[in-house]
Each structure stands twice: as C-alpha cells, then as structure tokens.
Motif scaffolding. Structure first.
Motif, short mmCIF file in Angstrom:
data_model
loop_
_atom_site.label_atom_id
_atom_site.label_comp_id
_atom_site.label_asym_id
_atom_site.label_seq_id
_atom_site.Cartn_x
_atom_site.Cartn_y
_atom_site.Cartn_z
N UNK A 79 0.83 -1.21 0.00
CA UNK A 79 0.00 0.00 0.00
C UNK A 79 0.87 1.26 0.00
N UNK A 80 1.96 1.25 0.74
CA UNK A 80 2.87 2.39 0.74
C UNK A 80 3.52 2.58 -0.63
N UNK A 81 3.86 1.47 -1.30
CA UNK A 81 4.42 1.56 -2.65
C UNK A 81 3.42 2.19 -3.60
N UNK A 82 2.16 1.82 -3.49
CA UNK A 82 1.13 2.36 -4.38
C UNK A 82 0.90 3.84 -4.14
N UNK A 83 0.92 4.26 -2.89
CA UNK A 83 0.71 5.69 -2.60
C UNK A 83 1.89 6.51 -3.12
N UNK A 84 3.11 6.02 -2.93
CA UNK A 84 4.27 6.75 -3.46
C UNK A 84 4.24 6.81 -4.98
N UNK B 66 -4.06 3.82 8.29
CA UNK B 66 -5.06 3.41 7.31
C UNK B 66 -5.13 1.90 7.20
N UNK B 67 -3.99 1.23 7.25
CA UNK B 67 -3.99 -0.24 7.17
C UNK B 67 -4.61 -0.85 8.42
N UNK C 140 -7.71 7.48 -1.12
CA UNK C 140 -6.70 8.52 -0.91
C UNK C 140 -6.69 9.51 -2.07
N UNK C 141 -6.76 8.99 -3.30
CA UNK C 141 -6.74 9.86 -4.47
C UNK C 141 -7.97 10.76 -4.51
#
Length: 611
Positions: free
Chosen positions: A494-499, A561-562, A572-573
């Motif tokens: 999830x952190x990879x996707x947000x970055x 969030x997780x 988030x978007x």
C-alpha cells in the motif's frame, strides 16, 4: 573510448563496494543480530532489503521492533474514548480550527488584496483578522485548560503566537506610516479638504498623483526621459508598426518637455539657471533617488512578510493536525517532517502555478504574457533559484540522525543524489535565465578568427521566441523526482502504491509544463494580458494534488489506514482531488476578488478581440 568506459565502470564498482561492508563484517553482524537483515536503512521507515517483496499484511511485531507503540492523543480522547466524557471538548477544538482558518485564509488574504489596491476596507478586514484570531486563541486556551496534555514538547502554540506577533508588528508599521502621512498632511501647504485627507492619509495615495490635473500641467520640470519599451525592441522584424509608435511617443515626449520649459519661462519669468541651481538640483535628485530605492526595498519586504503570514498559517494548520492526532513522535519525526515540508512545498507551488494561470503576477510577465513595463526577472528564474536553494541545503541534511562514521545507506544515496540534482539543475536554470549569459551565448554567431570589421554593425533582430522564457529545467527536476519516487522501495504494498501515485502526478505536471513551453514557443505571447495556456491549469492541479498525496504518504498515516481497513488507493486519491478542487476554488476567489477591485478602479479600459 574503450579505456574511458573501463575507467567509468571501475569507478562505479568502487563506489558500490565502498558503501557496503565487507563479507566478513557482514557475517559478524548477521551472527550478532540474529535474524535481523543486514541491509537495514538507517533512520527511515524501510526495514527490509530493497530486493524483498513488499508485504500485503501489517506486521505489528516488526513495527514495535522499530517504533514505540502509538500513544493516545487529543483525537482519541475527543472521538474514540466515550468513557472519558468529562475530558471531551471537541466543540472547542472545532471552534479553534474554524476561527483560525477564517482568520488566515479569508480575512488575511482580503486584507492583503485591499491594501494592494489602496481600498478603504483594508482596515475592516485587518480588524476582522485580529478578531477571529482572538476568538481562535480563546477557544484553544480554554481547550488546553480543560483537557490533559497529550503531546509533550508541543511548539504549535509558541509558533502560532510568533506568527501573530509578526502580524502585529506589520500592523504597527502600517499605523506608524499612517501617522507620518497625517503629519505630512497637516504640515503641507495644500488646501484642506476631506477628500484630500481621505485619499492621502487613509488610502495612502500619492499627493502628487492626486493633484496631477490639467491646472498643474507644465509647472513641474522633470528630467528628459526616453520612453523605454524593452518588449517592443525584443520583438521580431514584423513589428515595425510598434517600433514607429514608440519613436512617435518619444518625439511627443520631447516636444512636451520643451513646451513645459517654455511655459515655465512665461509663468515665472525668463531666468537662466545658474551653476548653484544646477548643483542643488542634482543633489536633490540623488537624494530623491536614494529615498525612492529605500522605499521600494521597504515596501517589497513588507509585502513579502505580509504574504508570508498566509503560508505560515498553512504551516500552523499542518502542525495543528499533527499535534491533535499525536503524530510525528520519536522515530517517526524525521520522515514525518520530510513528507510534510516537501509535500507542502509542492502543494503551495501548485496553487501559485494555478494563480499564475488565472493572471496573478501579470505585472511581472509571469502569467504567460509580456510584462507591461520594464524587464523583470522571469518566473523560471525564481523557480530555478528556489530549486537551487532547496538542493544546496538538503544535500547536507540527509545525514541527520546518522552517527559519525556510519556507512551511507541506499536510501541516503538516493535522497542525496536527488538533492544534488536540484542543486545543479537549479544553477543551470538560473544561468539560462540570466540576460548576461544569454548575451554571451548569442556571441557564438561571430567567427573568432574573423576581423571585427566584418561583424554586423546594425542592430541584430532577435527571433520572436526570445520574448518568452522556455526553461525546462524546473519541470525536469520535478519530473525526475516524481519518476524516482514512483520506484521508491517501501515495506508494504500500500505504501508503494501511494508513493507511485504522487510520483506519477508530479511526472504529469512535468510533461504538461513541457507541452506549455512547446505551444508557447510556437506562438510567443504578444499581449500584456494573461494568455492562460490550458496545459498550465492541468499541470498546476497535478502538482498540487501530488504534493497533498505526498503528505498523505507519511508512514504513520499509511499504517493507521492499514490498521483501520482504509488502505484504499482510490480513497486517498479521491480525498486529495476533492481537497485540491476546494483549494483551487479558494484561489479563484482570491484572485478574482483582486481583479474585480482593480476593474472598478480602471473602468475606462476596454478590450478588443484580436483579429
């Protein structure tokens, strides 16, 4: 060529092995640390090797190995712990947030705008700012008294009072200037009238401008000046009509001055100026120029500090959210500050870019238009300077928290290299925007071995593209940063996707800015009115939304969030897009309000549609 490639390969291998321990030391560390991974990133939130796959589920045990448990906060007391009903006072905190937001984001911008157009309502807006600030401080003080201290070492309140003290200082300077205008009005020989008092003392309009009616024409002799039109001289050869107009205006100016001198001789009698008169007049002119320069510097510093208050209000909003939710403590502090500061810079940069699209800074030629007067520095020069300043300072800050002698981690090398890119790309951008450097580069048309007598003696016509600034390096820096951060390793998927989300948004801004340069290069701006390229509207939105998502990608927010089952990239978007749209409406309101006030002052100006 082969030797050169071999040498470069050797340097690269040397650099790679110099930043990693030897195999022997690796084995020793592995034995000493047990199951811990060797390649741990110092001071960051990445606790795995960059070659490991991101995790899908939260590992609370591993998180507790690196971070302390999340303590309760003001938010948990007010909204998540009904058993503490006697300590809950969320209404006071909501009142504090509403009052301070109205003060810094409504009343303060209105006060700045009203001052810029010399409107009488500026005092009312300033009083509204202080009134709302007082209500906000009262709500905060009462909340603090009734609620236990849930954040030790908080400096949010101290910073807030410092910002308010700066606002009071600026108001004191403004009041002192008003008193000076009142004294000047009383001591002046002008006929007393309420209208003159209102315009001179209250509205701060120049007395010479107020009495510049037909009855004063020709009574003040000024030095001969040639009307400067640098924009016209920079245009291509097809603008001959404008050049003839400038010459005609200069002729009229000289004729008008000669007529004024003749009128002086008629009104005051014929008298030739003596040497003492000329010397005294020259001294007065030098004194006036020095006073004018000091006044310009003072007014510029005042305007910058006044507008800085709005940015300081935004910074206070961020720190207030952090304190209220209990974030950015202990090991989270460095990463939290990095995300909030850098994301906040991109956010403000996006709003300013949208304001440029709407027409702000058009007086400097920064709204994709031609500057009405003078030849100010370009917006790209300012962008390059800010990028250079960020790079040269952040290069040395990436080692904060590391002990002397610690090897450079992969994360530190990544961030330091980005900072060095900002440093030198900003230097290149400033060099391209320098008018002196441009002249040096233009001298390449001359043959170094040819005689100077063969050089063209007439004025060389510049191409139409010289009228604008086409500097891609600020966009390049932001685009490369976005592309690099999209590939940044993170512990959880999830952190990879947000970055990757905010990295792609920054990259989108870079592409759209380059498209702006492409279209503007095909048709450089010829009017002093803002041209409003649509690619800038889209690019500014991508930039602001990317900066906000950058702040959302803070480790504590993603972990929270997780834990709550909110690890959804679309959510988030959508939240980031909604907040950005709201901020763009606020920007449109502020810029539009200023334009409406100015249009009321210049109601005689008309516009025609270009053929």
């Amino acid at each position: 060529m082969v030797l050169r490639r071999s040498f470069a390969s050797g340097l690269l291998l040397l650099a790679v092995f110099s930043f990693h321990p030897s195999p022997a030391s690796s084995q020793e560390i592995a034995v000493r640390d047990g199951s811990r991974s060797l390649f741990v990133r110092d001071g960051g939130h990445d606790h795995h090797s960059s070659h490991a796959q991101p995790l899908l589920e939260l590992n609370e045990t591993e998180i507790l190995m690196w971070h302390a448990p999340t303590p309760p906060s003001y938010y948990t007391i007010d909204w998540e712990e009904p058993e503490n009903a006697d300590k809950r006072h969320p209404g006071l905190m909501v009142s504090h947030a509403v009052f301070m937001s109205l003060a810094f984001f409504i009343a303060l911008p209105m006060s700045i705008i009203l001052r810029s157009v010399k409107h009488a309502g500026q005092s009312v807006a300033t009083l509204a700012f202080y009134g709302l600030s007082a209500l906000g401080c009262a709500s905060s003080g009462l909340y603090t008294k009734l609620t236990p201290n849930m954040y030790e070492g908080s400096v949010h309140g101290k910073h807030g009072y410092f910002v308010l003290a700066l606002a009071v200082l600026l108001s004191a300077i403004d009041i002192f200037a008003g008193i000076r205008r009142f004294v000047s009005f009383v001591r002046s020989d002008e006929p007393r009238s309420l209208k003159l008092f209102w315009n001179w003392v209250v509205l701060n309009k120049d007395a010479n401008h107020l009495r510049s009616g037909p009855e004063y024409m020709g009574l003040i002799v000024e030095e001969p000046e040639v009307l400067e039109m640098p924009q016209i001289s920079r245009q291509s050869s097809d603008d001959g009509t404008l050049g003839e107009t400038a010459q005609w205006a200069n002729d009229v100016h000289h004729h008008h001055r000669n007529f004024s001198l003749a009128s002086d001789g008629t009104v005051f009698g014929s008298r030739s100026p003596t040497h003492s008169d000329i010397t005294l007049d020259a001294k007065q002119r030098r004194h006036t120029k020095s006073e004018s320069a000091i006044a310009r510097v003072g007014n510029g510093a005042f305007a910058i500090l006044e507008r800085f208050l709005v940015v300081a209000g935004f910074a206070q909003l961020l720190t207030g959210i952090v304190i209220y939710t209990g974030g950015c403590r202990q090991n989270y502090e460095n990463g939290c500050l990095a995300h909030l500061i850098k994301g906040g810079i991109f956010w403000c940069y996006g709003l300013l870019t949208f304001a440029r699209f709407l027409g702000s800074f058009a007086e400097f030629g920064w709204a994709w238009n031609r500057a009405p007067t003078g030849d100010p520095v370009s917006a790209e020069f300012v962008e390059s300077f800010v990028i250079f300043l960020y790079g040269i300072t952040n290069t040395w800050m990436e080692r904060f928290g590391a002990n002397p002698g610690d090897p450079y981690t992969t994360k530190q090398i990544q961030h330091i290299s980005i900072a060095v890119m900002f440093w030198f790309a900003g230097l290149v951008g400033m060099g391209i925007e320098s008018k002196r450097v441009r002249k040096w580069l233009a001298a390449s048309i001359f043959n170094s071995v040819a005689s100077s007598s063969n050089a063209p003696q007439d004025t060389i016509t510049e191409p139409a593209s010289y009228g604008g600034s086409f500097n891609p390096f600020p966009a390049l820096v932001i685009g490369v940063t976005g592309a690099a951060m999209s590939a940044h390793f993170q512990t959880y998927l999830f952190q990879v996707q947000i970055h990757a989300l905010w990295g792609n948004l920054l990259l989108g801004f870079s592409v759209l800015r380059c498209l702006t340069y492409f279209f503007v290069w095909l048709g450089p701006p010829r009017s002093i009115l803002p041209s409003r390229p649509p690619t800038e509207a889209l690019g500014s939105f991508f930039l602001a939304c990317g900066g906000l998502t950058f702040m959302f990608s803070t480790e504590e927010i993603t972990l929270a969030a997780m834990r709550r089952g909110r690890d959804d990239v679309m959510m988030f978007l959508n939240v980031a897009v909604a907040i950005t749209c709201f901020a763009f409406c606020w920007t449109l309101l502020v810029v539009g309000f200023k334009g409406w006030l100015k249009s009321r002052q210049y109601m005689g100006v008309t516009y025609r549609v270009a053929a």
